[in-house]
Scaffold this active site. Structure first.
Site, PDB file in Angstrom:
ATOM      1  N   LYS A  20       0.752  -1.251   0.008  1.00  0.00           N
ATOM      2  CA  LYS A  20       0.018  -0.154  -0.033  1.00  0.00           C
ATOM      3  C   LYS A  20       0.917   1.209  -0.135  1.00  0.00           C
ATOM      4  CE  LYS A  20      -3.535   2.304   2.504  1.00  0.00           C
ATOM      5  NZ  LYS A  20      -4.281   2.735   3.701  1.00  0.00           N
ATOM      6  N   ASP A  49     -12.489   1.294   5.398  1.00  0.00           N
ATOM      7  CA  ASP A  49     -11.665   2.080   5.928  1.00  0.00           C
ATOM      8  C   ASP A  49     -11.879   2.443   7.590  1.00  0.00           C
ATOM      9  OD1 ASP A  49      -9.275   3.454   5.985  1.00  0.00           O
ATOM     10  OD2 ASP A  49      -9.962   5.325   5.519  1.00  0.00           O
TER      11      ASP A  49
END
Length: 403
Positions: free
Chosen positions: A184, A318
């Site tokens: 990421k 998230d």
């Protein structure tokens, strides 16, 4: 010896519509889908529908709420014990597969695999690559730094902040060595990181090129925390497999998503959860509150345009909804339909088959013979996306009833 179990009397979601059908499983696999199936055991699904095990492609199981000041005062090991609860809460909601987008290390994934703790099938990024002054740089104006548990370096979690081609290359290699399934990278600033701007692009082309080179050599991919327009486009030009958030998509960004075949993981829950938490009195910095409130409208408008254009969408949240009982990861499905032309069937597909494709899980995401027997029995109608957390009747993970 495994028994053949038939889920009978319900409706089955096939990725497009629902139809009356039974689902038979044997061991950890689906062996048949059809009418009038028989088996050694029967599970009555009358008044419910059956979907494949759900995905959340963007979770943070090492975070329990948005109160960073609280977490800074907690012992280092506490988030691991909170993660045990958070993983269990994901299963409660029928989420049988998840991608942790920073925080969980290889030990958490190994503990699930060894049945020491219960949780969804887990892919991990371990930590998020960030430039100095970026979304993962927790530097404070005082000269100190925040000790946010899910970003703190330790023997199983390499440092996040990297600058320059050589340091970025080493960072990717260290994270992969630590056991990450994917890399990421923050190609923009973020809402919850004070001092940077979500609209600014982070990392230069030569740094992003080396990330792409290293993940390709390792047979994996990178995905991008990307909120501002230029950072979204930079990530896509360098081969990001998915864009997380995508607050400010312009025509060129949407065209790049379509031409590269990248996925959008919109996380509409994220900005809304920050606003809701602030309204409940959670001590979120004023700068972050203002950015979140400003972003909500633009975020939904960008998502609507992407859906209209045919961009591929996978489900992710998230937000860590574990700290408040009214929150649910599954609210994301309703938000996607409210913000765009997506139908409930589209939302279910985003949380099942689409997410399985994004995470390269060919054996999951569908109810079909030969697939792994992850499935969820949900009370009510498939087109009703309200209150899903309280409507989960059964959760089957690898042929085992875990809820």
């Amino acid at each position: 010896m495994h028994t053949r179990t038939v889920f009978t009397g319900g409706r089955v979601f096939d990725g497009v519509t629902t139809a009356q059908a039974d689902v038979a499983i044997h061991g950890d696999r689906i062996v048949d889908v059809g009418i009038g199936l028989d088996g050694d055991e029967a599970v009555d699904c009358t008044g419910a529908f059956i979907v494949p095990g759900l995905f959340d492609c963007h979770v943070h199981i090492m975070a329990s709420d948005f109160d960073v000041a609280r977490s800074e005062q907690e012992p280092f090991s506490l988030p691991y014990y909170e993660a045990v609860r958070n993983l269990s809460l994901l299963l409660d909601q029928g989420i049988t597969s998840a991608r942790d987008a920073a925080g969980a290390d290889a030990g958490v994934k190994r503990a699930i695999a060894k049945n020491l703790i219960e949780g969804p099938r887990l892919q991990t990024a371990i930590v998020m690559l960030s430039q100095t002054g970026g979304h993962g740089d927790l530097h404070l104006p005082s000269g100190g730094s925040r000790s946010m548990a899910m970003m703190m370096p330790h023997p199983g979690r390499p440092r996040s902040v990297r600058d320059g081609v050589d340091d970025v290359r080493r960072g990717v290699r260290e994270i992969l060595r630590a056991g990450a399934d994917a890399i990421k990278v923050a190609t923009t600033g973020g809402v919850m990181s004070t001092g940077d701007d979500p609209r600014h692009a982070h990392f230069r082309d030569d740094e992003l090129a080396v990330i792409a080179e290293e993940v390709a050599a390792a047979g994996t991919y990178f995905f991008a925390h990307a909120q501002g327009t230029e950072g979204i486009k930079a990530a896509l030009r360098h081969g990001a497999r998915s864009i997380e958030h995508g607050y400010h998509l312009d025509d060129e960004a949407i065209d790049l998503l379509l031409r590269t075949g990248a996925w959008l993981v919109p996380t509409l829950s994220a900005t809304q959860a920050i606003v809701d938490a602030a309204d409940r009195g959670v001590p979120i910095p004023a700068e972050s509150q203002a950015l979140a409130r400003e972003a909500v409208g633009a975020h939904r408008a960008s998502f609507a345009r992407a859906v209209d254009a045919g961009v591929k969408v996978a489900m992710g949240t998230d937000s860590p909804p574990y700290g408040h009982p009214s929150d649910s990861n599954l609210d994301e499905l309703l938000l996607m339909t409210q913000a765009s032309a997506m139908t409930p069937a589209d939302a279910w597909r985003a949380a099942t088959a689409n997410s399985a494709a994004l995470l390269r899980q060919d054996d999951l995401g569908a109810l079909a013979p030969g697939k792994i027997a992850d499935l969820v029995v949900v009370n009510g109608e498939v087109d009703d996306l309200r209150g899903l957390r309280g409507r989960i009747r059964s959760v089957i993970l690898g042929g085992r009833r875990v809820r």
